[in-house]
Design a protein around this motif. Structure first.
Motif, mmCIF file in Angstrom:
data_model
loop_
_atom_site.group_PDB
_atom_site.id
_atom_site.type_symbol
_atom_site.label_atom_id
_atom_site.label_comp_id
_atom_site.label_asym_id
_atom_site.label_seq_id
_atom_site.Cartn_x
_atom_site.Cartn_y
_atom_site.Cartn_z
ATOM 1 N N VAL A 121 -170.674 23.633 -47.309
ATOM 2 C CA VAL A 121 -170.085 23.932 -46.002
ATOM 3 C C VAL A 121 -168.590 23.637 -46.036
ATOM 4 C CG1 VAL A 121 -170.031 23.294 -43.555
ATOM 5 C CG2 VAL A 121 -172.228 23.495 -44.743
ATOM 6 N N TRP A 122 -167.807 24.534 -45.475
ATOM 7 C CA TRP A 122 -166.365 24.337 -45.286
ATOM 8 C C TRP A 122 -166.100 24.236 -43.784
ATOM 9 C CZ3 TRP A 122 -168.522 27.050 -49.102
ATOM 10 C CH2 TRP A 122 -168.006 26.909 -50.409
ATOM 11 N N THR A 132 -153.756 29.772 -36.027
ATOM 12 C CA THR A 132 -154.124 29.534 -37.421
ATOM 13 C C THR A 132 -155.469 28.828 -37.538
ATOM 14 O OG1 THR A 132 -152.973 27.398 -37.461
ATOM 15 C CG2 THR A 132 -151.711 29.340 -38.153
ATOM 16 N N ALA A 133 -156.066 28.977 -38.699
ATOM 17 C CA ALA A 133 -157.239 28.208 -39.117
ATOM 18 C C ALA A 133 -156.935 27.661 -40.507
ATOM 19 C CB ALA A 133 -158.487 29.080 -39.148
ATOM 20 N N THR A 134 -157.215 26.396 -40.729
ATOM 21 C CA THR A 134 -156.816 25.736 -41.970
ATOM 22 C C THR A 134 -157.958 25.704 -42.967
ATOM 23 O OG1 THR A 134 -155.292 24.322 -40.732
ATOM 24 C CG2 THR A 134 -155.835 23.645 -42.972
ATOM 25 N N TYR A 135 -157.741 26.377 -44.100
ATOM 26 C CA TYR A 135 -158.688 26.339 -45.222
ATOM 27 C C TYR A 135 -158.385 25.133 -46.096
ATOM 28 C CZ TYR A 135 -160.309 27.293 -49.978
ATOM 29 O OH TYR A 135 -160.861 27.192 -51.222
ATOM 30 N N ARG A 138 -163.100 22.489 -51.088
ATOM 31 C CA ARG A 138 -164.034 21.368 -51.141
ATOM 32 C C ARG A 138 -163.971 20.631 -52.477
ATOM 33 N NH1 ARG A 138 -168.559 20.632 -48.317
ATOM 34 N NH2 ARG A 138 -168.400 18.636 -49.413
ATOM 35 N N ARG A 139 -163.600 21.341 -53.536
ATOM 36 C CA ARG A 139 -163.599 20.736 -54.876
ATOM 37 C C ARG A 139 -162.193 20.785 -55.464
ATOM 38 N NH1 ARG A 139 -169.395 23.594 -56.586
ATOM 39 N NH2 ARG A 139 -170.664 22.315 -55.169
ATOM 40 N N GLY A 140 -161.237 20.433 -54.643
ATOM 41 C CA GLY A 140 -159.834 20.409 -55.044
ATOM 42 C C GLY A 140 -159.003 20.043 -53.836
ATOM 43 N N ASP A 141 -157.680 20.061 -54.001
ATOM 44 C CA ASP A 141 -156.811 19.654 -52.902
ATOM 45 C C ASP A 141 -155.979 20.814 -52.352
ATOM 46 O OD1 ASP A 141 -155.108 20.038 -55.008
ATOM 47 O OD2 ASP A 141 -154.294 17.994 -55.044
ATOM 48 N N TYR A 142 -156.438 22.042 -52.592
ATOM 49 C CA TYR A 142 -155.693 23.204 -52.117
ATOM 50 C C TYR A 142 -155.945 23.425 -50.626
ATOM 51 C CZ TYR A 142 -153.664 27.859 -51.938
ATOM 52 O OH TYR A 142 -152.878 28.937 -51.623
ATOM 53 N N THR A 143 -154.871 23.700 -49.890
ATOM 54 C CA THR A 143 -154.923 23.965 -48.454
ATOM 55 C C THR A 143 -154.024 25.146 -48.125
ATOM 56 O OG1 THR A 143 -155.317 21.632 -47.931
ATOM 57 C CG2 THR A 143 -154.476 23.000 -46.151
ATOM 58 N N VAL A 144 -154.458 25.994 -47.202
ATOM 59 C CA VAL A 144 -153.626 27.120 -46.773
ATOM 60 C C VAL A 144 -153.974 27.470 -45.335
ATOM 61 C CG1 VAL A 144 -155.205 28.927 -47.603
ATOM 62 C CG2 VAL A 144 -152.767 29.425 -47.400
ATOM 63 N N GLU A 145 -152.947 27.884 -44.578
ATOM 64 C CA GLU A 145 -153.158 28.324 -43.205
ATOM 65 C C GLU A 145 -153.485 29.819 -43.188
ATOM 66 O OE1 GLU A 145 -153.211 26.288 -40.759
ATOM 67 O OE2 GLU A 145 -152.283 24.511 -41.649
ATOM 68 N N LEU A 146 -154.585 30.183 -42.535
ATOM 69 C CA LEU A 146 -154.983 31.570 -42.383
ATOM 70 C C LEU A 146 -154.751 32.000 -40.939
ATOM 71 C CD1 LEU A 146 -158.408 31.521 -44.295
ATOM 72 C CD2 LEU A 146 -156.162 32.148 -45.194
ATOM 73 N N PRO A 147 -154.230 33.200 -40.713
ATOM 74 C CA PRO A 147 -154.010 33.639 -39.334
ATOM 75 C C PRO A 147 -155.332 33.931 -38.624
ATOM 76 C CG PRO A 147 -153.477 35.400 -40.869
ATOM 77 C CD PRO A 147 -153.746 34.181 -41.707
#
Length: 337
Positions: A121-122, A132-135, A138-147
């Motif tokens: 689950v994310w 925005t919605a923030t991705y 789960r198995r790393g530290d990557y983050t990105v804002e999605l419109p």
């Protein structure tokens, strides 16, 4: 003054089928309806530790709000549903992978010996003001804002022939088509199969990629406003969509190429009718000017959309301008609410 009706269902008032259920609300054509819809998990998946297999119970998945009886709608008519606003009702959304559901895993109809995918689950933080919605991986530290691009995955009317269809299955009555094209500002057209049409709506997504590849979008509860109207004597064989810029036809079936053929066939024949073209001339025009966005490739039936820009059709509109008229109703409502 256009009538405005508000309806927020209690949990036990949610429906899990199209057809087979009495109306929860009766409205006149032209009514604006403000609805609350629950997410596909019924609000039970709230964080990364809430695995759907543990907190949800089959078949109580993908609930819809409704059905709504629209007075005067009879078989052979078309129900027009204009989406005025689709607004996330919470500051979070969830998505997930499943062991035997999605486009890139074995399923009960595509059986393989490989191990099933993990159930993961994310959770997305949703900021409506920022859009925005923030991705977060789960198995790393990557983050990105999605419109944000709110839409409804499931919308439709009761099927004919006394049928009751699970909400997860898309077909000619609508259902779980999962097309990102079903967003605010769009008018959807559904052929009426039973008295009152019995419209229902659910499966809100804060956004979703075309195809809904993993089987879920950014699943979210929604506060959605629609205008419901009836087009007498106009038949609609498969759900159609109209925006200010484009006409769209849907098709749902398995295999995917049959869903593609249904959507393309409907758009070609609709174009021939609207523009006054020979069918092969319309076929040629759509072949060169059309697009084919994917709805879903995960559900019991797959969904394809055929789309064409109105500028290539001389600016015609479907159903004698119903979309433009409902847009005016929506504008008045948004101006004065």
């Amino acid at each position: 003054m256009t009538e405005v009706v508000k309806y927020r269902p209690e949990p036990d008032e949610l429906s899990y089928t199209f057809g087979g259920r009495e109306a929860v609300l009766r409205v006149r054509p032209g009514t604006i309806v403000e609805l609350y819809t629950e997410d596909c998990f019924g609000g039970r998946v709230r964080g990364v530790d809430d695995l759907p297999s543990q907190v949800c119970e089959f078949p109580y998945l993908n609930p819809v709000t409704g059905p709504i009886h629209v007075e005067g709608a009879e078989p052979g008519d078309t129900l027009a549903v204009h989406f005025v606003a689709i607004e996330p009702a919470r500051d979070w959304a969830v998505s997930s992978t499943f062991p035997h559901f999605g486009a890139l895993t074995s399923t009960h109809t595509t059986a393989t010996l490989q191990p099933p995918l993990d159930e993961v689950v994310w959770r997305y933080d949703v900021d409506v003001a920022a859009g925005t919605a923030t991705y977060r991986a789960r198995r790393g530290d990557y983050t990105v804002e999605l419109p944000l691009d709110p839409m409804h995955g499931t919308a439709g009317v009761a099927p004919g022939g006394f049928e009751a269809r699970m909400t997860i299955t898309p077909d000619a009555h609508g259902g779980n088509m999962d097309s990102p094209e079903l967003r605010a500002g769009v008018t959807a057209y559904f052929g009426v199969n039973v008295s009152g049409a019995l419209f229902a709506l659910g499966d809100g997504h804060c956004r979703q990629g075309h195809g809904e590849v993993c089987g879920t979008g950014l699943e979210a509860a929604m506060n959605t406003t629609v205008v419901l109207d009836v087009i007498k004597g106009a038949s609609t064989p498969w759900p159609r969509l109209e925006s200010d810029a484009a006409l769209m036809s849907t098709g749902s079936a398995r295999p995917l190429e049959d869903a593609y053929r249904i959507s393309q066939h409907d758009l070609v024949t609709w174009t021939a009718e609207l523009v006054g073209l020979d069918q092969l001339d319309a076929y040629q025009l759509i072949s060169q000017a059309g697009e084919a966005p994917v709805g879903n490739v995960c559900d019991p039936n797959y969904t394809m959309v055929a789309k064409v820009d109105k500028r290539y059709l001389g600016g015609v509109s479907g159903y004698d301008g119903v979309h433009a008229r409902l847009c005016e109703t929506a504008h008045d409502y948004l101006t004065h609410r």
